[in-house]
Structure formats: C-alpha cells, structure tokens
Design a protein around this motif. Structure first.
Motif, PDB file in Angstrom:
ATOM      1  N   PHE A  28     -57.050 -26.100 -48.167  1.00  0.00           N
ATOM      2  CA  PHE A  28     -56.363 -26.416 -46.915  1.00  0.00           C
ATOM      3  C   PHE A  28     -54.872 -26.633 -47.164  1.00  0.00           C
ATOM      4  O   PHE A  28     -54.019 -26.139 -46.418  1.00  0.00           O
ATOM      5  CB  PHE A  28     -57.009 -27.643 -46.272  1.00  0.00           C
ATOM      6  N   THR A  29     -54.552 -27.354 -48.239  1.00  0.00           N
ATOM      7  CA  THR A  29     -53.157 -27.611 -48.585  1.00  0.00           C
ATOM      8  C   THR A  29     -52.413 -26.308 -48.869  1.00  0.00           C
ATOM      9  O   THR A  29     -51.308 -26.094 -48.363  1.00  0.00           O
ATOM     10  CB  THR A  29     -53.067 -28.562 -49.795  1.00  0.00           C
ATOM     11  N   CYS A  30     -53.030 -25.429 -49.648  1.00  0.00           N
ATOM     12  CA  CYS A  30     -52.392 -24.133 -49.935  1.00  0.00           C
ATOM     13  C   CYS A  30     -52.254 -23.292 -48.674  1.00  0.00           C
ATOM     14  O   CYS A  30     -51.236 -22.625 -48.472  1.00  0.00           O
ATOM     15  CB  CYS A  30     -53.192 -23.364 -50.985  1.00  0.00           C
ATOM     16  N   THR A  31     -53.273 -23.318 -47.825  1.00  0.00           N
ATOM     17  CA  THR A  31     -53.221 -22.548 -46.584  1.00  0.00           C
ATOM     18  C   THR A  31     -52.077 -23.019 -45.697  1.00  0.00           C
ATOM     19  O   THR A  31     -51.393 -22.221 -45.069  1.00  0.00           O
ATOM     20  CB  THR A  31     -54.559 -22.675 -45.818  1.00  0.00           C
ATOM     21  N   VAL A  32     -51.837 -24.322 -45.651  1.00  0.00           N
ATOM     22  CA  VAL A  32     -50.787 -24.880 -44.800  1.00  0.00           C
ATOM     23  C   VAL A  32     -49.406 -24.719 -45.425  1.00  0.00           C
ATOM     24  O   VAL A  32     -48.456 -24.307 -44.762  1.00  0.00           O
ATOM     25  CB  VAL A  32     -51.068 -26.372 -44.497  1.00  0.00           C
ATOM     26  N   PHE A  33     -49.268 -25.033 -46.712  1.00  0.00           N
ATOM     27  CA  PHE A  33     -47.943 -25.107 -47.323  1.00  0.00           C
ATOM     28  C   PHE A  33     -47.552 -23.888 -48.163  1.00  0.00           C
ATOM     29  O   PHE A  33     -46.364 -23.700 -48.420  1.00  0.00           O
ATOM     30  CB  PHE A  33     -47.835 -26.372 -48.179  1.00  0.00           C
ATOM     31  N   ALA A  34     -48.514 -23.101 -48.605  1.00  0.00           N
ATOM     32  CA  ALA A  34     -48.190 -21.919 -49.419  1.00  0.00           C
ATOM     33  C   ALA A  34     -49.182 -20.780 -49.148  1.00  0.00           C
ATOM     34  O   ALA A  34     -49.864 -20.305 -50.054  1.00  0.00           O
ATOM     35  CB  ALA A  34     -48.200 -22.290 -50.896  1.00  0.00           C
ATOM     36  N   PRO A  35     -49.267 -20.325 -47.898  1.00  0.00           N
ATOM     37  CA  PRO A  35     -50.258 -19.297 -47.575  1.00  0.00           C
ATOM     38  C   PRO A  35     -50.026 -17.976 -48.305  1.00  0.00           C
ATOM     39  O   PRO A  35     -50.985 -17.214 -48.512  1.00  0.00           O
ATOM     40  CB  PRO A  35     -50.121 -19.123 -46.055  1.00  0.00           C
ATOM     41  N   GLU A  36     -48.809 -17.737 -48.731  1.00  0.00           N
ATOM     42  CA  GLU A  36     -48.524 -16.496 -49.460  1.00  0.00           C
ATOM     43  C   GLU A  36     -49.218 -16.444 -50.818  1.00  0.00           C
ATOM     44  O   GLU A  36     -49.378 -15.378 -51.406  1.00  0.00           O
ATOM     45  CB  GLU A  36     -47.009 -16.306 -49.627  1.00  0.00           C
ATOM     46  N   LYS A  37     -49.657 -17.583 -51.321  1.00  0.00           N
ATOM     47  CA  LYS A  37     -50.338 -17.645 -52.627  1.00  0.00           C
ATOM     48  C   LYS A  37     -51.840 -17.339 -52.524  1.00  0.00           C
ATOM     49  O   LYS A  37     -52.499 -17.181 -53.538  1.00  0.00           O
ATOM     50  CB  LYS A  37     -50.174 -19.039 -53.244  1.00  0.00           C
ATOM     51  N   ILE A  38     -52.380 -17.302 -51.314  1.00  0.00           N
ATOM     52  CA  ILE A  38     -53.817 -17.123 -51.132  1.00  0.00           C
ATOM     53  C   ILE A  38     -54.127 -15.654 -50.849  1.00  0.00           C
ATOM     54  O   ILE A  38     -53.552 -15.065 -49.924  1.00  0.00           O
ATOM     55  CB  ILE A  38     -54.342 -18.009 -49.992  1.00  0.00           C
ATOM     56  N   PRO A  39     -55.039 -15.064 -51.626  1.00  0.00           N
ATOM     57  CA  PRO A  39     -55.420 -13.656 -51.398  1.00  0.00           C
ATOM     58  C   PRO A  39     -56.451 -13.547 -50.251  1.00  0.00           C
ATOM     59  O   PRO A  39     -57.640 -13.334 -50.478  1.00  0.00           O
ATOM     60  CB  PRO A  39     -56.018 -13.243 -52.739  1.00  0.00           C
ATOM     61  N   PHE A  40     -55.989 -13.728 -49.016  1.00  0.00           N
ATOM     62  CA  PHE A  40     -56.893 -13.735 -47.863  1.00  0.00           C
ATOM     63  C   PHE A  40     -57.760 -12.474 -47.807  1.00  0.00           C
ATOM     64  O   PHE A  40     -58.939 -12.547 -47.459  1.00  0.00           O
ATOM     65  CB  PHE A  40     -56.104 -13.873 -46.558  1.00  0.00           C
ATOM     66  N   GLN A  41     -57.194 -11.330 -48.160  1.00  0.00           N
ATOM     67  CA  GLN A  41     -57.932 -10.064 -48.081  1.00  0.00           C
ATOM     68  C   GLN A  41     -59.121 -10.030 -49.043  1.00  0.00           C
ATOM     69  O   GLN A  41     -60.071  -9.296 -48.814  1.00  0.00           O
ATOM     70  CB  GLN A  41     -56.999  -8.867 -48.330  1.00  0.00           C
ATOM     71  N   SER A  42     -59.105 -10.867 -50.066  1.00  0.00           N
ATOM     72  CA  SER A  42     -60.202 -10.901 -51.047  1.00  0.00           C
ATOM     73  C   SER A  42     -61.303 -11.879 -50.650  1.00  0.00           C
ATOM     74  O   SER A  42     -62.303 -11.982 -51.347  1.00  0.00           O
ATOM     75  CB  SER A  42     -59.665 -11.314 -52.416  1.00  0.00           C
ATOM     76  N   LEU A  43     -61.128 -12.595 -49.554  1.00  0.00           N
ATOM     77  CA  LEU A  43     -62.078 -13.632 -49.164  1.00  0.00           C
ATOM     78  C   LEU A  43     -62.997 -13.198 -48.018  1.00  0.00           C
ATOM     79  O   LEU A  43     -63.694 -14.036 -47.444  1.00  0.00           O
ATOM     80  CB  LEU A  43     -61.325 -14.912 -48.784  1.00  0.00           C
ATOM     81  N   GLY A  44     -62.974 -11.913 -47.693  1.00  0.00           N
ATOM     82  CA  GLY A  44     -63.874 -11.393 -46.667  1.00  0.00           C
ATOM     83  C   GLY A  44     -63.582 -11.987 -45.292  1.00  0.00           C
ATOM     84  O   GLY A  44     -62.428 -12.272 -44.963  1.00  0.00           O
ATOM     85  N   PRO A  45     -64.641 -12.186 -44.500  1.00  0.00           N
ATOM     86  CA  PRO A  45     -64.451 -12.715 -43.144  1.00  0.00           C
ATOM     87  C   PRO A  45     -63.789 -14.096 -43.126  1.00  0.00           C
ATOM     88  O   PRO A  45     -63.011 -14.400 -42.218  1.00  0.00           O
ATOM     89  CB  PRO A  45     -65.873 -12.799 -42.582  1.00  0.00           C
ATOM     90  N   PHE A  46     -64.080 -14.917 -44.124  1.00  0.00           N
ATOM     91  CA  PHE A  46     -63.448 -16.232 -44.206  1.00  0.00           C
ATOM     92  C   PHE A  46     -61.936 -16.092 -44.376  1.00  0.00           C
ATOM     93  O   PHE A  46     -61.155 -16.796 -43.725  1.00  0.00           O
ATOM     94  CB  PHE A  46     -64.055 -17.047 -45.352  1.00  0.00           C
ATOM     95  N   GLY A  47     -61.518 -15.174 -45.235  1.00  0.00           N
ATOM     96  CA  GLY A  47     -60.094 -14.920 -45.444  1.00  0.00           C
ATOM     97  C   GLY A  47     -59.426 -14.381 -44.196  1.00  0.00           C
ATOM     98  O   GLY A  47     -58.297 -14.760 -43.868  1.00  0.00           O
ATOM     99  N   THR A  48     -60.125 -13.498 -43.479  1.00  0.00           N
ATOM    100  CA  THR A  48     -59.601 -12.956 -42.226  1.00  0.00           C
ATOM    101  C   THR A  48     -59.390 -14.075 -41.208  1.00  0.00           C
ATOM    102  O   THR A  48     -58.360 -14.138 -40.532  1.00  0.00           O
ATOM    103  CB  THR A  48     -60.564 -11.889 -41.658  1.00  0.00           C
ATOM    104  N   PHE A  49     -60.377 -14.951 -41.110  1.00  0.00           N
ATOM    105  CA  PHE A  49     -60.278 -16.089 -40.198  1.00  0.00           C
ATOM    106  C   PHE A  49     -59.115 -16.999 -40.586  1.00  0.00           C
ATOM    107  O   PHE A  49     -58.320 -17.413 -39.733  1.00  0.00           O
ATOM    108  CB  PHE A  49     -61.601 -16.863 -40.185  1.00  0.00           C
ATOM    109  N   CYS A  50     -58.994 -17.309 -41.870  1.00  0.00           N
ATOM    110  CA  CYS A  50     -57.912 -18.177 -42.337  1.00  0.00           C
ATOM    111  C   CYS A  50     -56.547 -17.536 -42.100  1.00  0.00           C
ATOM    112  O   CYS A  50     -55.598 -18.222 -41.692  1.00  0.00           O
ATOM    113  CB  CYS A  50     -58.101 -18.530 -43.806  1.00  0.00           C
ATOM    114  N   ARG A  51     -56.448 -16.234 -42.335  1.00  0.00           N
ATOM    115  CA  ARG A  51     -55.185 -15.522 -42.083  1.00  0.00           C
ATOM    116  C   ARG A  51     -54.819 -15.606 -40.605  1.00  0.00           C
ATOM    117  O   ARG A  51     -53.661 -15.816 -40.239  1.00  0.00           O
ATOM    118  CB  ARG A  51     -55.321 -14.058 -42.508  1.00  0.00           C
ATOM    119  N   TYR A  52     -55.829 -15.460 -39.739  1.00  0.00           N
ATOM    120  CA  TYR A  52     -55.622 -15.578 -38.291  1.00  0.00           C
ATOM    121  C   TYR A  52     -55.086 -16.971 -37.938  1.00  0.00           C
ATOM    122  O   TYR A  52     -54.147 -17.100 -37.154  1.00  0.00           O
ATOM    123  CB  TYR A  52     -56.933 -15.296 -37.553  1.00  0.00           C
ATOM    124  N   LEU A  53     -55.684 -17.999 -38.520  1.00  0.00           N
ATOM    125  CA  LEU A  53     -55.220 -19.364 -38.269  1.00  0.00           C
ATOM    126  C   LEU A  53     -53.785 -19.560 -38.735  1.00  0.00           C
ATOM    127  O   LEU A  53     -52.965 -20.167 -38.033  1.00  0.00           O
ATOM    128  CB  LEU A  53     -56.132 -20.385 -38.941  1.00  0.00           C
TER     129      LEU A  53
END
Length: 123
Positions: A28-53
C-alpha cells in the motif's frame, strides 16, 4: 516472558499476521508513494485494479494511507491504556505492546484484549 503477577505479560503476534500486515502495508505504501516501482502489469487482474486506483483515485489512496497510519497510532495508545487496566506495569513490556500494536494493529491489540490476568493459565 510472563511473571506470576502478570506485570510483564507479552505475547508476540503470529508469524502469519507479521508477514501479512508487513506485505500489505508495504505494498500500500509503495502504491501510494512510489507507484512507478511496482510492476502492475505482472500482477494480473490485481495489478490492473491497483493501476486503475493509482491513476484515478491517488488522492483518496493518499488520504487512506494517512488514515491507516492514524488508526495504527490510535491502536498503539489504546494498547498502553489496556496495559494499565490489566496491571502490566513494566515499561519495557508496555513499549513492546505499543510498538507491536503500532506495527501490526488489531492482530496485536487482540492478543492484549484477550489477556485475562485474573484467570489462572491452563497448561
């Protein structure tokens, strides 16, 4: 680490909660403060949802992160109050409960709330 009078009662939260809360809060901390560090595309539907958020609700997520932080701080202070109410007077033990409850929230506070210093321990 419990004495017969209960003034030093401390119980570590389970490894399950330590790992789960650490990973969830870290993500959650990385998603809020450093989303560029998270490989959303590698996390499937969860990553897609998080990228949308992140793309559409970054402000709400930021406020949610601070709300979660405030809740953990509040729970940690509640743990100190519960320690007082249950006769846990050791400064070291109270600090352990405070830190553990700050880090792991209700997974720690629940253990403290369940503690009954009046009831004899069952072996």
């Amino acid at each position: 680490m419990a004495k017969t009078d209960g003034c030093d009662y401390f119980k570590r939260t389970s490894l399950f909660w330590i790992v789960t809360v650490t990973l969830a809060v870290g993500y959650f901390t990385c998603t809020v403060f450093a989303p560029e560090k998270i490989p959303f595309q590698s996390l499937g539907p969860f990553g897609t949802f998080c990228r949308y958020l992140v793309d559409n609700y970054a402000d709400i997520m930021y406020k949610g992160w601070w709300a979660a932080f405030a809740i953990h701080v509040f729970e940690a202070f509640v743990a100190l109050r519960v320690c007082s109410n249950k006769g846990i007077n050791s400064t070291t033990t109270r600090c352990l409960w405070f830190v553990q409850t700050f880090l792991f929230g209700f997974a720690s506070l629940g253990l403290l709330l369940k503690y009954d210093p009046e009831r004899p321990k069952q072996h």
